[in-house]
Enzyme design. Sequence first.
Site, PDB file in Angstrom:
ATOM      1  N   GLN A 145     -51.197  79.343   6.856  1.00  0.00           N
ATOM      2  CA  GLN A 145     -49.965  79.096   7.688  1.00  0.00           C
ATOM      3  C   GLN A 145     -49.150  80.114   7.104  1.00  0.00           C
ATOM      4  O   GLN A 145     -49.066  81.293   8.002  1.00  0.00           O
ATOM      5  CB  GLN A 145     -49.639  77.679   7.226  1.00  0.00           C
ATOM      6  CG  GLN A 145     -50.531  76.518   7.871  1.00  0.00           C
ATOM      7  CD  GLN A 145     -49.784  75.146   7.787  1.00  0.00           C
ATOM      8  OE1 GLN A 145     -48.626  74.881   7.494  1.00  0.00           O
ATOM      9  NE2 GLN A 145     -50.784  74.195   8.019  1.00  0.00           N
TER      10      GLN A 145
ATOM     11  N   GLN B  53     -35.058  82.163   6.742  1.00  0.00           N
ATOM     12  CA  GLN B  53     -35.336  81.428   7.777  1.00  0.00           C
ATOM     13  C   GLN B  53     -34.199  81.753   8.683  1.00  0.00           C
ATOM     14  O   GLN B  53     -34.119  80.946   9.620  1.00  0.00           O
ATOM     15  CB  GLN B  53     -35.765  80.068   7.739  1.00  0.00           C
ATOM     16  CG  GLN B  53     -34.972  79.276   6.767  1.00  0.00           C
ATOM     17  CD  GLN B  53     -35.538  78.120   6.229  1.00  0.00           C
ATOM     18  OE1 GLN B  53     -35.884  77.984   5.097  1.00  0.00           O
ATOM     19  NE2 GLN B  53     -36.092  77.162   7.027  1.00  0.00           N
TER      20      GLN B  53
ATOM     21  N   GLN C  73     -49.464  71.263  10.418  1.00  0.00           N
ATOM     22  CA  GLN C  73     -48.224  70.794  10.109  1.00  0.00           C
ATOM     23  C   GLN C  73     -48.036  69.425   9.504  1.00  0.00           C
ATOM     24  O   GLN C  73     -47.394  69.093   8.480  1.00  0.00           O
ATOM     25  CB  GLN C  73     -47.085  71.096  11.207  1.00  0.00           C
ATOM     26  CG  GLN C  73     -46.849  72.299  11.584  1.00  0.00           C
ATOM     27  CD  GLN C  73     -46.061  73.093  10.459  1.00  0.00           C
ATOM     28  OE1 GLN C  73     -44.899  73.048   9.989  1.00  0.00           O
ATOM     29  NE2 GLN C  73     -46.633  74.242   9.886  1.00  0.00           N
TER      30      GLN C  73
ATOM     31  N   GLU D 248     -41.319  68.638  10.406  1.00  0.00           N
ATOM     32  CA  GLU D 248     -40.873  67.811   9.295  1.00  0.00           C
ATOM     33  C   GLU D 248     -41.363  66.564   9.215  1.00  0.00           C
ATOM     34  O   GLU D 248     -41.634  66.094   8.081  1.00  0.00           O
ATOM     35  CB  GLU D 248     -39.183  67.855   9.043  1.00  0.00           C
ATOM     36  CG  GLU D 248     -38.591  69.135   9.128  1.00  0.00           C
ATOM     37  CD  GLU D 248     -37.160  68.778   9.771  1.00  0.00           C
ATOM     38  OE1 GLU D 248     -36.885  68.707  10.929  1.00  0.00           O
ATOM     39  OE2 GLU D 248     -36.365  68.797   8.707  1.00  0.00           O
TER      40      GLU D 248
HETATM   41  S1  FES Z   1     -49.016  78.797   0.685  1.00  0.00           S
HETATM   42 FE1  FES Z   1     -50.879  78.478   1.638  1.00  0.00          FE
HETATM   43  S2  FES Z   1     -50.594  79.083   3.592  1.00  0.00           S
HETATM   44 FE2  FES Z   1     -48.585  79.235   2.741  1.00  0.00          FE
END
Ligand code: FES
Length: 1340
Positions: free
Chosen positions: A118, A778, A1205, A1272
């Site tokens: 990710q 971010q 997610q 989230e």
């Molecule tokens: S820490 Fe594993 S993908 Fe972000």
Amino acid sequence: MSLQGAAGAEELVFYVNGRKIIEKNADPEQMLLSYLRKRLRLTGTKYGCGGGGCGACTVMISTYESTSKKIQHYSANACLLPICSLYGTAVTTVEGVGSTKTRVHPVQERLAKCHGSQCGFCTPGMVMSIYTLLRNHPEPTSEQITAALAGNLCRCTGYRPILDACKTFCQESACCQSKPNGKCCMDQEDDLFDKREKVCTGLFSTDEFQPLDPTQELIFPPELMRMAESQPKRTLVFRGERMTWISPVSLDELLDLKATHPKAPLVVGNTNVGPEMKFRGVLHPVVIAPARVLDLNLVKCTDDGLTLGAACSLTLVKDVLTNATSEFPEEKTKIFRAVLQQLRTLGGEQIRNVASLGGNIVSRKSTSDLNPILAAGNCMLNLVSRGRKRQIPLSDIFADGASNNTIMPEEILVSIYIPHSRKGEYVSAFRQAPRRENALPITNAGMRVLFEEGTDIIKDLSIFYGGSVSTTICAKQTCQALIGRYWNEQMLDAACRLVLKEIALPGLAWGEKVDYKKTLIVSFFYRFFLEVLQSLKTMDPCHYPSIPMEYGSVLQDFETKMPQSIQIYQDIEPGQPPQDPVGRPIMHQSGIKHATGEAIYIDDLPSVDGELFLAVVTSSRAHAKIVSIDTSEALKGPGVFDIITAHDVPATNEFYYSNEPEIVFARNKVTCVGQIVCAVAADSDVHAKQAAAKVKIEYEVLEPVILTIEEAIKHNSFFEPKRKLEQGNVDQAFETVDKILEGQIHIGGQEHFYLETQSVLAVPKGEDKEMDMYVSTQHPAIIQEMVSASLGVPANRIMCHVKRVGGAFGGKLLKAGLLASVAAVAANKTSRAVRLVLSRGDDMLITGGRHPFIGKYKVGFMNDGRIIAVDAKFYINGGCTPDESVLVSEVSLLKMDNAYRIPNLRCWGYACKTNLPSNTAFRGFGFPQSALVTETWITGIADKTGLSPEKIREINMYRENEQTHFKQQLDPQNLIRCWNECMEKSAYYSRKTAIKEFNKQNYWKKKGIAIVPMKFPFGLGTRYLSQAAALVHIYTDGSVLLTHGGIEMGQGIHTKMIQVASRELNIPMSCIHFCETSTTTIPNACASVGSAGTDVNGMAVKDACQTLLKRLQPIINKNPKGTWNDWIEEAFKQSVSLSATGYFRGYNESMDWEKGEGQPFTYFLYGAACSEVEINCLTGDHKNLRTDIVMDIGCSINPAVDIGQIEGAFVQGIGLYTMEELNYSPEGVLYTRGPDQYKIPAVCDIPEQFTVSLLSSSQNPYAIYASKGIGEAGLFLGCSVFFALRDAVTSVRNERGLKETFTLNSPLTPEQIRAACADEFTEMMTNNGSASSTPWAISM
Ligand code: FES
Ligand SMILES: Cc1cc2nc3c(=O)[nH]c(=O)nc-3n(C[C@H](O)[C@H](O)[C@H](O)COP(=O)(O)OP(=O)(O)OC[C@H]3O[C@@H](n4cnc5c(N)ncnc54)[C@H](O)[C@@H]3O)c2cc1C
Ligand code: FES
């Protein structure tokens, strides 16, 4: 041999990725990680912790042994590997495995295509662990895979997709074959799929994977083989700035060296000495590396046991013992088996591959897992010094100072003798740690008993404990007192009393978890008692009683099994054109680059000429006046350039986002431990850190020091405003209810633990006060705003660039802004580029995290389970500055109803102002805490009414179109669908019955199950916070450059935005590129927060693309058969602008806090999760058996990303609610500053069966392509594990006749579970008070 007498400094020769390295100035203090990153510019290997705890720096080391002619490959943590230890070895880093420029290796390809990355920061480490495994075992078993990954942490994915990628290399079937009818557990269509829907389950296709071809791998460098064979081994000496490394080859030389340098440590794996030097500032001017001395590598098998060289790695020890257990009869190998038991979970593989047996023993740490069992097993140490050889029992080295048998400074441990066990001898080892794998033990033990022949009369007994005081301790008196006793209940009773008396744990210095440790001490003995009884019974069934059937299962430890998982999502509409990527499980755009290490993060950016490195100096007091700052010593340090303080800030040092400031540098006083006071700029990170340690700050303590929520309440210390929501008539309603429940729950904070620590590179451009800021954030706009305000220059001179962020979770907003200001002020003062990369310890200390939370509640309900009234107060520990604490408390109020209609409700939110580092945004933003409070009183009502928790949930769940407590309309249809589907898919009721049966049959192990619904409101509360912009350029070759204001931090936003642009422009995704998010292209972009990134930026991207398409339409109409390139060429010729901005004004959201009403949210996500766990009542350990999640996320734009997610957030939620424990000293100092002390979930923590289904036929009219923002929501569902644990504990308590309700706080750690499983052993603690009243740690 003296140091002076040793040959001059050597050239260090080794290979990296097939390239020969000759290092003329090898510095013994330099670890391979910094050498790779800084010297060789191989930045694929990442820094995540520096202490061997996260695996981000994993590399493969290959060695050649000339006598056996064998090449060995093993994984290792580059952060603890001194380069000097690498002479003659070949190092392979992620760059050497494969790259987009040459060939992407199957490991890299599959990890990326299975969606195993990710944010990508952990990915190179994962690749290296798997790659090394495959070099040794091209077709690994699932146990080998889970073992290989035990030392690698990932904060984003929840590990499931990483394991999926690994499974593709396994030959064995992924099927568990566990169903009674021989059916596979994966074969669950009947339960899991709704036949009416067209659903998919595969998120990737194995067809496109390249095969693994071992012949393609890098070969071991022939030159190194020749070197090993032809060059005589000789002593190597490397001299650095402060340290000399001597590596002898013979025992004689080693003894000479040790005699000359008695204080010099012997460094083998450096896993003990390394962390001491790094984290405790210990400096050894000389170290001796004995690994090449043959005597220390001996493996000798004799008739009576095994002798193993002290330098043997723990992996080798494991292999040798495993072989021995299959070669010798079981009777002889009981000690071997017990040692193996400990080795299985000791550290991760990277640690075991380098850490030596001798190092583990000699360092005598209380946390050694081997010493207690080796001592109990009568193992002997073979010690040698000049002219003297002796053998001593290993147990003697822990003698409390009375024995002369301790190892002398000039002595070397050459080898360890591990005897065979004897007839009538029983040996066991135990350990309990905060996490089952890769975690130091809280308490461990080694126990051995020998009986008089043919009897159960104790002839000899040996009990050693670890983890409790500063070293391994022996329960000597207990053992002596029990000799001659029969192995029966009376003996057990006496043993428990004696051992508790003998092993007195002092309360202060080792006060951590004193009661828990004591409970473990007796519980372990009890387990040993049972084990031995069972063995006696097996040997002589007529003579000995059998242990009760229901006690048997506790003799099995939990094991990590390869999880089985299923992901279910709705297929795209049949008519969707094949080139339209929306709704398809597209791989993360950077996936391959994550896996090859080519993805660039801030600290991977090449150094700028003259660049300086910054190290911050932080306050050591929680509340104090700064009397003086003495920088004189620090300024004298090598390479130091300057020291920056508040006086160097040209303009704003204090930012007022509310009525109290956020501070860049402390000026006159400090308000928490960890506040930045000044920063040292030097020519290297090492020099900057060394100098920072020399800055002396004098303080005058100020009163009061407020640390906890209770103290804040006492001192009325809050950030304003306090918030309240009310509906109905609460007081009146309480008068009508059948029963009232009152209580409170404490929910601990949580560290973000993004794998990439906070990082900034500030580059002054030399004119017009322009500065480029490269920041892991971010929220680039706030960086620009804060830096320009600090420097006193207009925002148009500050350009903030973000390519990607290695995880953020809310932690890289304001805190990143303050750190950017620190770096920018330093860059401004020195006119040099300045790099500030926080160490893991500093990051955890300085930047705060999720707010600790206390929820106090009074709930009125009817006997039939209906909730009538709730009166609640929420207190969050905001720390020393406001940050977003008031907003967090507001959100906690707005979302506190979770999925339930509460007719009469009053709820207060207080943000406490304390002297802790300021807490900040964290995924879920107050919801995970306030909804846990709600679910806690729901369970309390179940206890009081005798109804099940799921019944109470069902009775009170929103059912029809109705209003929330702040009068927003909601339609809960999909909530009910999620709940029902989850019930059905999890087969809840039948499993509940099975669990009841299991619990009846097992006394010391219990299972528990819980199903929890969720309503997650989506919105940011105000329109302007959700505005977004995009900029799309089309170049004349047809390629498209896309940008928008969202930040890629692992959530796949850029992938989704490219999917959107691809659909809108009707061109393949491959034509579209995303370069970076920057304040130069998108001004004033809102933060990427609140699950809103895709929603709002998607709208803006769509808008920009539609503008462009509109302009192109006449050209397309004229030439409908033309290609994209034809149209673009033509458009350029016709002077049609090929660049467009897109804009989204934001959602029309608002909240009137005066009235307590509003529309702060735009829509609602729904979900439900059912989890099942098993606990070990004797230790408090638990295992996550199964989780089924059903989630309504509208129409997914990318099911792979969205399921990722959900799973990642869920696992982070497991961490929050069951594992992650922050410990502060009574003075407000954070103890837990790295992965060694703070445990986030690892591979061993994910459910053995894990199903995620996306609710089908869900539409959302408010967001792009009917999707819903999903970042989230999944986190809260982790609490299903919390409540499943509570369910298991409840059945323990019911069985023990403890009927009253009980409260469990979060995180529900093994310590709490053990304490709640009250029994005769916990009872012993009540009469066994701790020695000190001063707690070791306090609850914030
Ligand atoms: S820490 Fe594993 S993908 Fe972000
Ligand atoms: C991330 C991490 C996780 C860990 N997890 C665990 C765990 O779960 N359980 C556990 O038990 N341990 C754990 N450890 C500790 C680890 O097992 C020990 O640090 C390791 O075994 C020490 O061996 P080494 O070769 O690395 O020691 P080094 O750091 O190289 O040296 C250790 C010390 O021993 C002395 N020494 C070494 N060899 C000799 C010798 N032959 N003669 C005399 N003195 C000698 C040295 O002088 C030095 O003081 C962990 C360590 C890390 C970093
Ligand atoms: S950086 Fe090496 S293990 Fe974390």
